[in-house]
Design an enzyme around this catalytic site. Structure first.
Site, mmCIF file in Angstrom:
data_model
loop_
_atom_site.group_PDB
_atom_site.id
_atom_site.type_symbol
_atom_site.label_atom_id
_atom_site.label_comp_id
_atom_site.label_asym_id
_atom_site.label_seq_id
_atom_site.Cartn_x
_atom_site.Cartn_y
_atom_site.Cartn_z
ATOM 1 C CD GLU A 158 13.566 1.684 8.711
ATOM 2 O OE1 GLU A 158 14.028 2.756 9.120
ATOM 3 O OE2 GLU A 158 14.204 0.620 8.748
ATOM 4 C CB CYS A 197 12.567 9.934 8.122
ATOM 5 S SG CYS A 197 13.474 8.940 6.944
ATOM 6 N N GLY A 227 -4.873 3.183 -1.350
ATOM 7 C CA GLY A 227 -5.960 3.505 -0.423
ATOM 8 C C GLY A 227 -5.451 4.218 0.804
ATOM 9 C CE LYS A 268 -1.826 2.776 2.964
ATOM 10 N NZ LYS A 268 -1.756 4.017 2.155
ATOM 11 N N GLY A 276 -4.645 4.824 4.900
ATOM 12 C CA GLY A 276 -4.025 4.043 5.968
ATOM 13 C C GLY A 276 -5.020 3.363 6.899
ATOM 14 N N PRO A 277 -5.940 4.133 7.469
ATOM 15 C CG PRO A 277 -6.786 5.891 8.741
ATOM 16 C CD PRO A 277 -6.055 5.598 7.462
ATOM 17 C CD GLU A 299 9.549 13.182 11.511
ATOM 18 O OE1 GLU A 299 8.449 12.628 11.667
ATOM 19 O OE2 GLU A 299 10.515 12.629 10.969
ATOM 20 C CB VAL A 325 -5.829 -0.019 2.282
ATOM 21 C CG1 VAL A 325 -4.884 -1.034 1.657
ATOM 22 C CG2 VAL A 325 -7.014 0.224 1.356
ATOM 23 N N GLY A 326 -4.435 0.065 5.097
ATOM 24 C CA GLY A 326 -3.250 -0.234 5.917
ATOM 25 C C GLY A 326 -3.624 -1.079 7.133
HETATM 26 P P1 NAD Z 1 1.960 8.466 7.775
HETATM 27 O O1 NAD Z 1 2.244 7.691 8.998
HETATM 28 O O2 NAD Z 1 0.812 9.394 7.782
HETATM 29 O O3 NAD Z 1 1.682 7.485 6.574
HETATM 30 C C1 NAD Z 1 2.589 6.492 6.161
HETATM 31 C C2 NAD Z 1 1.831 5.360 5.534
HETATM 32 O O4 NAD Z 1 1.046 4.738 6.553
HETATM 33 C C3 NAD Z 1 0.849 5.789 4.452
HETATM 34 O O5 NAD Z 1 0.797 4.797 3.460
HETATM 35 C C4 NAD Z 1 -0.460 5.854 5.212
HETATM 36 O O6 NAD Z 1 -1.590 5.674 4.393
HETATM 37 C C5 NAD Z 1 -0.309 4.702 6.186
HETATM 38 N N1 NAD Z 1 -1.103 4.800 7.403
HETATM 39 C C6 NAD Z 1 -1.520 5.929 8.041
HETATM 40 N N2 NAD Z 1 -2.259 5.590 9.124
HETATM 41 C C7 NAD Z 1 -2.287 4.231 9.173
HETATM 42 C C8 NAD Z 1 -2.910 3.294 10.043
HETATM 43 N N3 NAD Z 1 -3.659 3.670 11.062
HETATM 44 N N4 NAD Z 1 -2.724 1.990 9.786
HETATM 45 C C9 NAD Z 1 -1.978 1.583 8.722
HETATM 46 N N5 NAD Z 1 -1.400 2.417 7.871
HETATM 47 C C10 NAD Z 1 -1.545 3.738 8.082
HETATM 48 O O7 NAD Z 1 3.304 9.182 7.367
HETATM 49 P P2 NAD Z 1 3.537 10.133 6.143
HETATM 50 O O8 NAD Z 1 2.956 11.455 6.477
HETATM 51 O O9 NAD Z 1 3.148 9.464 4.856
HETATM 52 O O10 NAD Z 1 5.138 10.205 6.102
HETATM 53 C C11 NAD Z 1 5.856 11.025 6.927
HETATM 54 C C12 NAD Z 1 6.408 10.256 8.121
HETATM 55 O O11 NAD Z 1 7.162 9.144 7.686
HETATM 56 C C13 NAD Z 1 7.365 11.079 8.926
HETATM 57 O O12 NAD Z 1 7.094 10.913 10.302
HETATM 58 C C14 NAD Z 1 8.715 10.502 8.595
HETATM 59 O O13 NAD Z 1 9.701 10.661 9.556
HETATM 60 C C15 NAD Z 1 8.398 9.085 8.364
HETATM 61 N N6 NAD Z 1 9.415 8.458 7.538
HETATM 62 C C16 NAD Z 1 10.303 7.599 8.121
HETATM 63 C C17 NAD Z 1 11.293 7.006 7.360
HETATM 64 C C18 NAD Z 1 12.283 6.074 7.966
HETATM 65 O O14 NAD Z 1 12.893 5.332 7.221
HETATM 66 N N7 NAD Z 1 12.488 6.062 9.238
HETATM 67 C C19 NAD Z 1 11.354 7.263 6.011
HETATM 68 C C20 NAD Z 1 10.450 8.127 5.453
HETATM 69 C C21 NAD Z 1 9.469 8.713 6.251
#
Ligand code: NAD
Length: 467
Positions: free
Chosen positions: A242, A276, A198, A167, A200-201, A374, A203-204
């Site tokens: 991550e 990140c 899709g 996803k 996160g809440p 962050e 499909v994820g």
């Molecule tokens: P996010 O957590 O909002 O979303 C990441 C992914 O998770 C998306 O695909 C989203 O749809 C999904 N998601 C959201 N809520 C979910 C849930 N309840 N259950 C399952 N899946 C869910 O993050 P973002 O805004 O897309 O990305 C930014 C964040 O990602 C920052 O905090 C950044 O530090 C982190 N990041 C970390 C790394 C690393 O390698 N450590 C790399 C890149 C980004």
């Protein structure tokens, strides 16, 4: 409207809802992807489960060959994919080409090789220890490096012999579609790689909870990662996370200050600060602090904000209105808590697009919100220290531990300080990012490592046979 890729075919989603894909530079809708449903996850997990026995029994060289072909095709399509990422995510085109597209191609090639060279058997006493693919992997990825984050999971999972349901982020999903086309074109067997777009809440979470999924690999925010881990715990899945970061850049008094500040500012602002591992906290000795602030302001002024397709642009738009508003809130918060705004701020640099000025704060004290949380935008904080112990304490005193940097007159001195940092990566005197070295976080920056051999190990189970 795009379709899902399940069991080797482009398939309509069971839901008729869609998600608009927006160009953050123009604020225009440029595409639509399905807002997938739990039924789609059911189909994709079923396809991945069905494909697992066959794929896991392919030889390492068969898997290596397919991944190598995919890497080659990715390189061939790199210009078009870079333009896609510049358009749906807003990265300046040169950066989108070099880092957002060609770096993932390098990582994919590395796993084509590791598929064949990583040892799967060893002996200990009367035991033969074998490593086997863990099974069906759910991969959930963010928007900031939309292709790289996917490759970091999908390449080692496939190299290991696992099958995948991906996803991608709903915010910048288009590169994932190009990757699905590439896997189809090189002849990856049906069901080995599946794409369900899709939210996160929906499909994820369905993926994290699904009984046919053996492992979830998640990259994103710490809050969502925590939710994924909780759901996965119900069925005792392996979880790799991550997550976020608030990395420190320690400049010791004997370092080359001008170079350390210049490279430090560049690291913080790269990808409009949406990285990140960005060194968002520059930690400078009190005696050199004013000079460092002056150098940082001067450097920040050289960061031209503008259209990702303009060659002179160093900072494109933030990915979305939500992200811009979040960054602006943090800039306001910094000022409310007494930090001194010395460059940038909350003014909109352009009439259209989700842009934020490259921003520098001085007089940032440990514990301030902008020092702890962050921000994920082009915002740098300079924090003074009085002793090496204090510098290390400030660097370590956040809930995160993803990356960082140390600058000193000699490599040995910088390494000695780097050893004291509770963080997964440290750049020594500006040592450049290595896409083949393990990447991941201490503390709430995550669990597990991506890239290189350790990235592959994440997708393997261990079996001991007593002879
Ligand atoms: P996010 O957590 O909002 O979303 C990441 C992914 O998770 C998306 O695909 C989203 O749809 C999904 N998601 C959201 N809520 C979910 C849930 N309840 N259950 C399952 N899946 C869910 O993050 P973002 O805004 O897309 O990305 C930014 C964040 O990602 C920052 O905090 C950044 O530090 C982190 N990041 C970390 C790394 C690393 O390698 N450590 C790399 C890149 C980004």
């Amino acid at each position: 409207m795009r379709q899902l890729y399940i069991g080797g075919s482009w398939t309509a989603s069971a839901s008729d809802e869609s998600i608009d894909v927006v160009n953050p530079a123009t604020e225009e809708i440029i595409d639509r992807v399905p807002a997938g449903s739990p039924d789609d996850v059911e189909s994709a997990a079923g396809a991945a489960r069905k494909a697992f026995p066959g794929w896991s029994e392919t030889t390492a060289s068969e898997r290596g060959k397919l991944l190598g072909d995919a890497a080659e095709l990715l390189k061939q399509r790199s210009e078009e994919i870079a333009k896609t990422i510049a358009t749906d995510m807003g990265a300046p085109l040169g950066f989108a080409r070099r880092v957002q597209t060609l770096m993932p191609a390098t990582v994919l090639s590395s796993y084509a090789q590791l598929a064949e060279t990583h040892p799967r058997e060893s002996r200990v006493g009367n035991s033969m220890v074998v490593k086997e693919p863990i099974g069906v992997v759910a991969a959930i990825t963010p928007w900031n490096y939309p292709l790289h984050q996917i490759i970091c999971k999908v390449a080692p999972a496939l190299a290991a012999g696992c099958t995948v349901v991906l996803k991608p982020s709903e915010v910048a999903p288009l590169a994932a579609y190009a990757l699905a086309e590439i896997f189809a074109e090189v002849g990856l067997p049906p069901g080995v790689f599946n794409l369900v777009s899709g939210r996160g809440p929906v499909v994820g979470e369905a993926m994290a909870a699904h009984p046919e999924v053996d492992m979830v690999s998640f990259t994103g925010s710490t809050a969502a990662g925590r939710r994924v881990a909780a759901l996965a715990a119900e069925s005792v899945k392996r979880v790799a996370l991550e997550l976020g970061g608030k990395s420190a850049n320690i400049i010791l008094p004997d370092a080359d200050l001008a170079l350390a500040v210049k490279v430090g500012v560049a690291n913080c602002f790269v990808n409009a600060g949406q990285t990140c591992s960005a060194w968002t906290r520059m930690i400078v000795h009190r005696d050199q602090y004013d000079e460092a602030v002056r150098l940082a302001v001067e450097a920040a002024r050289g960061y031209t904000v503008g259209d990702p397709f303009d060659d002179s642009t160093k900072i494109g738009p933030l990915v979305s209105a939500t992200q811009r508003d979040r960054v602006v809130r943090y800039i306001n918060r910094g000022q409310e808590e007494g930090a001194r705004l010395v460059a940038g701020g909350t003014e909109r640099p352009l009439d259209r697009g989700y842009y934020v000025e490259p921003t520098v704060f001085a007089a940032v004290e440990p514990g301030m919100t902008i020092e702890q949380e962050e921000i994920f935008g082009p915002v740098l904080s300079l924090i003074p220290y009085t002793s090496e112990d204090k510098a290390v304490a400030i660097a370590n005193d956040t809930k995160y531990g993803l990356a960082g940097a140390v600058w000193a007159a000699t490599e040995d001195r910088a390494i000695a300080v780097a050893r004291r940092l509770r963080t997964g990566q440290v750049a020594i005197n500006g040592g450049r990012f290595n896409p083949l070295a393990p990447f991941g976080g201490y503390k709430q920056s995550g669990v597990g490592r991506e890239l290189g051999e350790q990235g592959l190990e994440e997708y393997l189970e261990t079996k001991a046979m007593q002879l």
